[in-house]
Design a protein around this motif. Structure first.
Motif, PDB file in Angstrom:
ATOM      1  N   GLY A 235     -94.655   4.444  30.419  1.00  0.00           N
ATOM      2  CA  GLY A 235     -95.142   5.179  29.313  1.00  0.00           C
ATOM      3  C   GLY A 235     -94.244   5.917  28.560  1.00  0.00           C
ATOM      4  O   GLY A 235     -93.290   6.422  29.308  1.00  0.00           O
ATOM      5  N   ALA A 236     -94.415   6.191  27.521  1.00  0.00           N
ATOM      6  CA  ALA A 236     -93.246   7.083  26.690  1.00  0.00           C
ATOM      7  C   ALA A 236     -93.401   8.322  27.235  1.00  0.00           C
ATOM      8  O   ALA A 236     -94.277   8.992  27.800  1.00  0.00           O
ATOM      9  N   PRO A 237     -92.320   8.992  26.804  1.00  0.00           N
ATOM     10  CA  PRO A 237     -92.316  10.695  27.216  1.00  0.00           C
ATOM     11  C   PRO A 237     -93.511  11.325  26.761  1.00  0.00           C
ATOM     12  O   PRO A 237     -93.929  11.102  25.802  1.00  0.00           O
ATOM     13  N   GLY A 238     -94.015  12.074  27.572  1.00  0.00           N
ATOM     14  CA  GLY A 238     -95.245  12.967  27.310  1.00  0.00           C
ATOM     15  C   GLY A 238     -96.564  11.941  27.740  1.00  0.00           C
ATOM     16  O   GLY A 238     -97.805  12.552  27.216  1.00  0.00           O
ATOM     17  N   ALA A 239     -96.305  10.714  28.054  1.00  0.00           N
ATOM     18  CA  ALA A 239     -97.717  10.183  28.448  1.00  0.00           C
ATOM     19  C   ALA A 239     -98.274  10.438  29.749  1.00  0.00           C
ATOM     20  O   ALA A 239     -99.589  10.256  29.910  1.00  0.00           O
ATOM     21  N   GLY A 240     -97.673  11.382  30.294  1.00  0.00           N
ATOM     22  CA  GLY A 240     -98.462  12.083  31.649  1.00  0.00           C
ATOM     23  C   GLY A 240     -98.190  11.244  32.746  1.00  0.00           C
ATOM     24  O   GLY A 240     -98.920  11.434  33.881  1.00  0.00           O
ATOM     25  N   ARG A 334    -102.006   8.191  26.530  1.00  0.00           N
ATOM     26  CA  ARG A 334    -102.785   9.292  26.416  1.00  0.00           C
ATOM     27  C   ARG A 334    -103.042   9.661  25.089  1.00  0.00           C
ATOM     28  O   ARG A 334    -102.134   9.719  24.108  1.00  0.00           O
ATOM     29  N   THR A 335    -104.405  10.067  24.600  1.00  0.00           N
ATOM     30  CA  THR A 335    -104.869  10.076  23.388  1.00  0.00           C
ATOM     31  C   THR A 335    -105.175  11.537  23.312  1.00  0.00           C
ATOM     32  O   THR A 335    -106.021  12.275  24.016  1.00  0.00           O
ATOM     33  N   ASP A 336    -104.393  12.533  22.259  1.00  0.00           N
ATOM     34  CA  ASP A 336    -104.790  13.810  21.994  1.00  0.00           C
ATOM     35  C   ASP A 336    -106.229  13.742  21.125  1.00  0.00           C
ATOM     36  O   ASP A 336    -106.281  12.756  20.329  1.00  0.00           O
ATOM     37  N   ALA A 393    -107.875  10.382  27.629  1.00  0.00           N
ATOM     38  CA  ALA A 393    -107.582  11.609  27.260  1.00  0.00           C
ATOM     39  C   ALA A 393    -107.262  12.689  28.148  1.00  0.00           C
ATOM     40  O   ALA A 393    -106.275  13.520  27.942  1.00  0.00           O
ATOM     41  N   GLU A 394    -107.855  12.614  29.277  1.00  0.00           N
ATOM     42  CA  GLU A 394    -107.740  13.577  30.421  1.00  0.00           C
ATOM     43  C   GLU A 394    -107.289  12.938  31.712  1.00  0.00           C
ATOM     44  O   GLU A 394    -107.500  11.740  31.970  1.00  0.00           O
ATOM     45  N   ALA A 395    -106.159  13.490  32.435  1.00  0.00           N
ATOM     46  CA  ALA A 395    -105.662  12.879  33.785  1.00  0.00           C
ATOM     47  C   ALA A 395    -106.980  12.656  34.634  1.00  0.00           C
ATOM     48  O   ALA A 395    -106.721  11.455  35.345  1.00  0.00           O
ATOM     49  N   GLU A 396    -107.937  13.569  34.672  1.00  0.00           N
ATOM     50  CA  GLU A 396    -108.973  13.105  35.633  1.00  0.00           C
ATOM     51  C   GLU A 396    -109.537  11.817  35.381  1.00  0.00           C
ATOM     52  O   GLU A 396    -109.883  10.923  36.177  1.00  0.00           O
ATOM     53  N   GLN A 397    -109.873  11.484  34.106  1.00  0.00           N
ATOM     54  CA  GLN A 397    -110.307   9.988  33.879  1.00  0.00           C
ATOM     55  C   GLN A 397    -109.469   8.882  34.222  1.00  0.00           C
ATOM     56  O   GLN A 397    -109.909   7.946  34.960  1.00  0.00           O
ATOM     57  N   ALA A 398    -108.104   8.943  34.201  1.00  0.00           N
ATOM     58  CA  ALA A 398    -107.083   7.942  34.601  1.00  0.00           C
ATOM     59  C   ALA A 398    -107.094   7.824  35.912  1.00  0.00           C
ATOM     60  O   ALA A 398    -106.911   6.919  36.717  1.00  0.00           O
TER      61      ALA A 398
END
Length: 407
Positions: A235-240, A334-336, A393-398
């Protein structure tokens, strides 16, 4: 060698001999129209020099100790020691200046100085010893690498060695590999150490370095079973990637972390190996990861050159280094905002062609370009893996989705 260049007596002083500073390889001093100019091969640029910089180049041409450099620039240019040190740090970071061990010690002398501790990082076909200085600086730097194996020092050569150039908070720190080294400010020693290790990792011409996190099953089976394979998060930088990888590894859900930033790919065998560098946790994730990474708050914050505050943390549940097949490649998106709030992570198939393109965007190849063997190997790896994009949207979902993928 002057008296100020001699190390403090005693086995635990942790203060290195003053290094010999010189122009880095590929840096050529020139005089054009009676003006000093510096050609830097790495950037293919000419840099015009002012009086102080021109004097610095002249002193570096034949090599000079740090203490002597301070005296010369103070006498000839009126620079204070702190101003000289700032120049040294800036030119080291730009790879215009290199630091060599003193002429009467040799690099082996540096690498065999007492240190605490001595750790080993496996990266592809290289075992990289990492030597830390005694005292508070060594303990601070080593805290992020405690997931690595500790090894015996005598007879161990090569790798990376960190040495303090003094005992004060404003003294410089030397980071040496088995070729040369750089000097950095003490507060920037952690990024300088990481950069030196990464340079050694990337200096393997047969491998392709992929920007990815690597997760592997906690219970690994035979090479023919899924358990011997890896899941790559890209993923791109900031994707988590780092945040999600750390949460997955710390959750106890059946996956371990082999590396969160660099994955080496061997095109001859079609296999990957995660590089166990410390986690790079940006300030926005400190509170979220605190429950998963006990002790994170106690690690020193570091201001990186790009202005990011971060902490380097040891890998939780670190997997043993090994070459593995790739079972799945997950492109994180990741969707803000509130678009996916309250909804489960949404996975969509990604074509192998698009996935290969994503890998190549941020991949690194020694020499600057992929060979036919390397690109064929990457294409075959991607074609044999499950490839998808994961919107969340949130790391817990992923995290829930990744655990379901394992099941």
């Amino acid at each position: 060698m002057s008296g100020s260049d001699v190390p403090v007596d005693g086995p635990d002083c942790g203060v290195a001999r003053s290094p010999v500073l010189r122009l880095a390889g590929g840096v050529v001093p020139l005089v054009i129209a009676d003006r000093p100019v510096l050609f830097v091969e790495a950037t293919q640029r000419l840099n015009a020099l002012n009086g102080s910089a021109g004097m610095l180049v002249a002193l570096l041409a034949d090599g000079i100790g740090l203490a002597e450099l301070r005296r010369e620039l103070a006498a000839q240019c009126g620079l204070a020691p702190a101003e000289v040190d700032a120049l040294v740090v800036e030119w080291s970071a730009q790879r215009v200046m290199a630091a060599d061990p003193g002429p009467d010690t040799g690099l082996t002398g540096y690498l065999e100085q007492p240190s605490a501790p001595l750790l080993s990082m496996r990266a592809g076909e290289r075992n990289i010893p990492i030597r830390f200085p005694p005292g508070s600086l060594g303990r601070e730097l080593a805290a992020a690498y405690r997931h690595l194996e500790e090894i015996e020092g005598p007879g161990t050569i090569g790798g990376v060695c960190v040495q303090a150039m003094g005992e004060g908070p404003d003294d410089l720190v030397g980071v040496f590999d088995d070729q040369a080294g750089i000097l950095s400010a003490r507060h920037a020693a952690a990024p300088a150490l990481r950069a030196a290790i990464v340079d050694l990792v990337l200096a393997q011409p047969d491998c392709v370095a992929l920007h990815a996190a690597c997760l592997v099953p906690a219970r690994e089976g035979s090479p023919e079973e899924f358990g011997s394979r890896a899941i790559l998060l890209i993923g791109a930088p900031g994707a988590g990637k780092s945040t999600l990888a750390a949460m997955v590894a710390a959750s106890g859900g059946g996956l371990r972390l082999a590396g969160d930033d660099i994955v080496l790919f061997d095109p001859r065998r079609g296999l990957v190996m995660g590089v166990p560098l410390p986690l790079t946790i940006k300030s926005g994730s400190w509170d979220r990861l605190a429950p998963a990474l006990p002790g994170l708050a106690a690690l020193p914050p570091v201001l990186r050159a790009d202005g990011q505050w971060l902490r380097y943390a040891p890998l939780p549940s670190c997997a043993a280094p090994a070459w593995r097949k790739v079972a799945a490649i997950v492109d994180l998106r990741r969707t803000d905002g509130n678009r996916l709030d309250g909804l489960p992570a949404q996975a969509m198939p990604q074509s192998p062609i698009d996935c290969l393109g994503r890998l190549l965007e941020e991949g690194f190849v020694h020499g600057g370009h992929c060979t036919p063997t390397q690109i064929r190997g990457l294409a075959l790896m991607v074609d044999n893996a499950e490839t998808c994009t994961l919107h969340y949207a949130e790391a817990e979902q992923a995290l829930s989705w990744i655990e379901a993928l394992l099941a």
